[in-house]
Motif scaffolding. Structure first.
Motif, PDB file in Angstrom:
ATOM      1  N   ARG A   1       0.833  -1.208   0.000  1.00  0.00           N
ATOM      2  CA  ARG A   1       0.000   0.000   0.000  1.00  0.00           C
ATOM      3  C   ARG A   1       0.867   1.257   0.000  1.00  0.00           C
ATOM      4  O   ARG A   1       0.554   2.234  -0.693  1.00  0.00           O
ATOM      5  CB  ARG A   1      -0.921  -0.013   1.214  1.00  0.00           C
ATOM      6  CG  ARG A   1      -2.015  -1.074   1.160  1.00  0.00           C
ATOM      7  CD  ARG A   1      -2.735  -1.178   2.493  1.00  0.00           C
ATOM      8  NE  ARG A   1      -3.844  -2.116   2.443  1.00  0.00           N
ATOM      9  CZ  ARG A   1      -4.535  -2.522   3.511  1.00  0.00           C
ATOM     10  NH1 ARG A   1      -4.221  -2.046   4.712  1.00  0.00           N
ATOM     11  NH2 ARG A   1      -5.533  -3.372   3.387  1.00  0.00           N
TER      12      ARG A   1
ATOM     13  N   PRO B   1      -7.020   2.604  -3.473  1.00  0.00           N
ATOM     14  CA  PRO B   1      -8.170   2.070  -2.726  1.00  0.00           C
ATOM     15  C   PRO B   1      -8.409   0.583  -2.977  1.00  0.00           C
ATOM     16  O   PRO B   1      -8.889  -0.124  -2.086  1.00  0.00           O
ATOM     17  CB  PRO B   1      -9.339   2.923  -3.238  1.00  0.00           C
ATOM     18  CG  PRO B   1      -8.892   3.478  -4.543  1.00  0.00           C
ATOM     19  CD  PRO B   1      -7.428   3.655  -4.426  1.00  0.00           C
TER      20      PRO B   1
ATOM     21  N   PHE C   1      -7.013  -1.807  -0.482  1.00  0.00           N
ATOM     22  CA  PHE C   1      -7.664  -1.915   0.824  1.00  0.00           C
ATOM     23  C   PHE C   1      -8.904  -2.803   0.783  1.00  0.00           C
ATOM     24  O   PHE C   1      -9.599  -2.936   1.789  1.00  0.00           O
ATOM     25  CB  PHE C   1      -8.062  -0.522   1.325  1.00  0.00           C
ATOM     26  CG  PHE C   1      -6.912   0.314   1.812  1.00  0.00           C
ATOM     27  CD1 PHE C   1      -6.581   0.342   3.157  1.00  0.00           C
ATOM     28  CD2 PHE C   1      -6.154   1.054   0.926  1.00  0.00           C
ATOM     29  CE1 PHE C   1      -5.516   1.110   3.606  1.00  0.00           C
ATOM     30  CE2 PHE C   1      -5.092   1.823   1.359  1.00  0.00           C
ATOM     31  CZ  PHE C   1      -4.769   1.853   2.712  1.00  0.00           C
ATOM     32  N   LEU C   2      -9.187  -3.417  -0.355  1.00  0.00           N
ATOM     33  CA  LEU C   2     -10.427  -4.173  -0.481  1.00  0.00           C
ATOM     34  C   LEU C   2     -10.378  -5.528   0.229  1.00  0.00           C
ATOM     35  O   LEU C   2     -10.972  -5.712   1.274  1.00  0.00           O
ATOM     36  CB  LEU C   2     -10.768  -4.360  -1.962  1.00  0.00           C
ATOM     37  CG  LEU C   2     -11.173  -3.093  -2.728  1.00  0.00           C
ATOM     38  CD1 LEU C   2     -11.511  -3.421  -4.169  1.00  0.00           C
ATOM     39  CD2 LEU C   2     -12.370  -2.431  -2.035  1.00  0.00           C
TER      40      LEU C   2
END
Length: 574
Positions: A178, A278, A281-282
């Motif tokens: 990330r 994003p 982050f799933l």
């Protein structure tokens, strides 16, 4: 990992068969590396199935018949230094939503998300070179300075790969993934909006972690999946990287052709890079096993400072010639490099295992990896500016658009992907070391042909296809040759170093090529002379020829054990 790191079907980090190792060296399930009583080997060097995912395990190694064609293991671990720590079991963090309990089935379900990251990585890496001439015109950057757009990212990658790899081992590969994606997103945005060269280079430095995405993803899937499914997932990831690289050049060129706006075109990779943040982050699970230990912070700082001084010194030499400022900065870079080497040798958990670089069985092949970086990355920016040059004003070039430049390069790129996948068959008939020598010979012939024949596009395309043949085989054969020439207990470390050395070669080449092009420009014009491009191609030809010769010499002078291991494991023909 850069777009050049496309493994062949036989590729891998742990390419030395377990059966070739002494019985005492063979770790058994549930037995820690520290339990293996070998007199001349550190416990940290023994890869076992209990170590971090990025290091692999002995069970990943192919059998002694050399049939590694079904392996999709990576070039090396996410961390470029040996993992001396016994892994710890990671627990879900607060706010993770229980992802720490995610099983193999869930990981298989999210491999598609990781594939998206690799498509984006390839797109960003493949799409920048065709746009360099347009970026130069938009920002008023000299053709020679455009090589720094690639070199800045490569220098950042040389530092970020070992640093982020080690941080992933310590703190979790998903978490560091990330961080890397966020840095790339910010970097691509800066590149698209940059008002000048300085901001552009800053953006490119922030995209350096692109090279660390694939090692982090590989470490993650190898931690969460059994061997067979992990290999399948890794194959999909590297395939996505290759596909993204091919699409990047063509699609960015097509978008620029339609919009005739380089900034609008550069927003396309921004959208992809920002979307990946994003998505990370799933549902992507965290690594279950974390290493104990710490980051080699002094090593990271010294390596970063060395790269920065090297970049600054070459840039000063490019602008003002080999004056006092350039010589002082380059001298400091050498001095810091020596200090960094001594620090790494004395550190229990070094950022980069320098001892592996000095192993006489594998050192010549590391020089070949450096040469590969020179010829693969060093010619990209000069080729693009040569093709885009207006023959009416410069006396050379073809005045091609970004799309046309990408189409000229496409056959060579496709050829490289195909020949990389056929490396096992080719090496099965010739042996890996002769195949590697032959691949460098083809690359040398390609650049020599380009230096002599460059007045028609078909001549350049034909020469590039010849280079693609050689580069593809080199991409597939070099990691295997390095793995088989190294100590069996250090295969993962040495193959990871291969990636770093190759990237460093590309970064250094960018500075050298920039200096060559700048030196030829007259005071009245910033345009390089045609002879400067010929010099660049001749340098690449000479480096490739030297690598071919070095490979053959290394083969004849290799110690008996390394020579036997490198030849006995050659797959049967066909």
């Amino acid at each position: 990992m850069t777009a050049s790191d496309l493994p062949s079907s036989d590729r891998p980090g742990a390419d030395v068969p377990t059966s070739d190792r002494p019985a005492a060296d063979r770790p058994t399930p549930g037995r820690a590396a520290s339990d293996v009583p070998t007199p001349d080997r550190a416990a940290s060097d023994a890869p076992t199935c209990d170590r971090t995912a990025s290091d692999g395990c002995a069970s990943d190694r192919p059998t002694s018949d050399g049939s590694a064609s079904d392996s999709s293991a990576p070039d090396g671990p996410a961390s470029a230094g040996p993992d001396t720590a016994t892994p710890d079991t990671a627990t879900p963090e607060a706010g993770d939503g229980g992802v720490g309990d995610t099983g193999a089935g869930s990981v298989r379900a999210v491999v598609g998300l990781l594939v998206l990251f690799e498509l984006t990585s390839g797109f960003l890496q493949g799409g920048i070179a065709p746009l360099l001439p347009e970026i130069g015109r938009e920002l008023g950057i000299r053709d020679a300075d455009l090589t720094w757009v690639l070199s800045a990212q490569l220098l950042a990658a040389a530092v970020s790969v070992p640093v982020l790899g080690r941080l992933g081992d310590l703190h979790g590969h998903r978490r560091v993934l990330r961080w890397a994606l966020a840095s790339v997103a910010v970097g691509t945005l800066l590149v698209a909006l940059a008002p000048n060269l300085e901001v552009l280079l800053l953006g490119r430095v922030l995209t350096g972690p692109l090279a660390a995405l694939l090692p982090l993803e590989i470490a993650l899937v190898r931690d969460r999946l059994p061997l067979g499914p992990a290999r399948s997932a890794i194959a999909r990831l590297v395939g996505a990287l290759a596909l993204g690289t091919l699409l990047g050049g063509v699609l960015t060129g097509a978008v620029h052709e339609l919009t005739d706006d380089v900034r609008l075109t550069l927003l396309l990779p921004v959208v992809l890079a920002v979307a990946c943040v994003p998505v990370s982050f799933l549902a992507i699970p965290e690594s279950r096993r974390l290493a104990r230990g710490r980051l080699d912070l002094p090593g990271a700082v010294l390596l970063s400072a060395t790269m920065l001084l090297l970049l600054s010194g070459v840039s000063a030499a490019q602008d003002d010639g080999p004056g006092p400022s350039a010589l002082i900065q380059l001298g400091l870079a050498v001095l810091l490099g020596v200090v960094w080497t001594r620090v790494e040798l004395r550190t229990a958990e070094p950022l980069v295992d320098v001892r592996a670089l000095a192993d006489r069985r594998v050192a010549p092949f590391f020089l070949c990896a450096f040469a590969f970086g020179v010829v693969y990355f060093g010619g990209q920016a000069p080729d693009a500016t040569f093709l885009a040059a207006d023959p009416a004003t410069t006396g050379y070039g073809f005045g091609l658009s970004a799309l046309s430049i990408s189409l000229v390069a496409l056959p060579a790129a496709a050829t490289a992907v195909v020949t990389a996948s056929l490396t096992a068959r080719i090496a099965g008939r010739t042996g890996y070391v002769p195949a590697l020598a032959g691949s460098f010979a083809l690359v040398a012939a390609s650049f020599l042909t380009t230096a002599v024949l460059h007045t028609a596009i078909w001549q350049l395309v034909a020469a590039k296809i010849l280079a693609g043949l050689g580069l593809g085989v080199a991409l597939g054969a070099m990691p295997t040759v390095i793995a088989e020439a190294s100590d069996p207990s250090r295969t993962g470390v040495t193959t990871a170093l291969y990636n770093n050395v190759k990237t460093l070669g590309g970064a250094v080449a960018g500075g050298v090529m920039a200096a060559v092009l700048t030196a030829s420009a007259t005071q009245a014009s910033d345009t390089p002379a045609a002879s400067a491009y010929v010099t660049v191609w001749l340098i690449c030809a000479g480096v490739a020829a030297a690598a071919a010769a070095l490979t053959l010499v290394a083969r004849r002078t290799a110690p008996p054990r390394a020579a036997v291991r490198a030849t006995d494991r050659t797959p049967a023909a066909g």
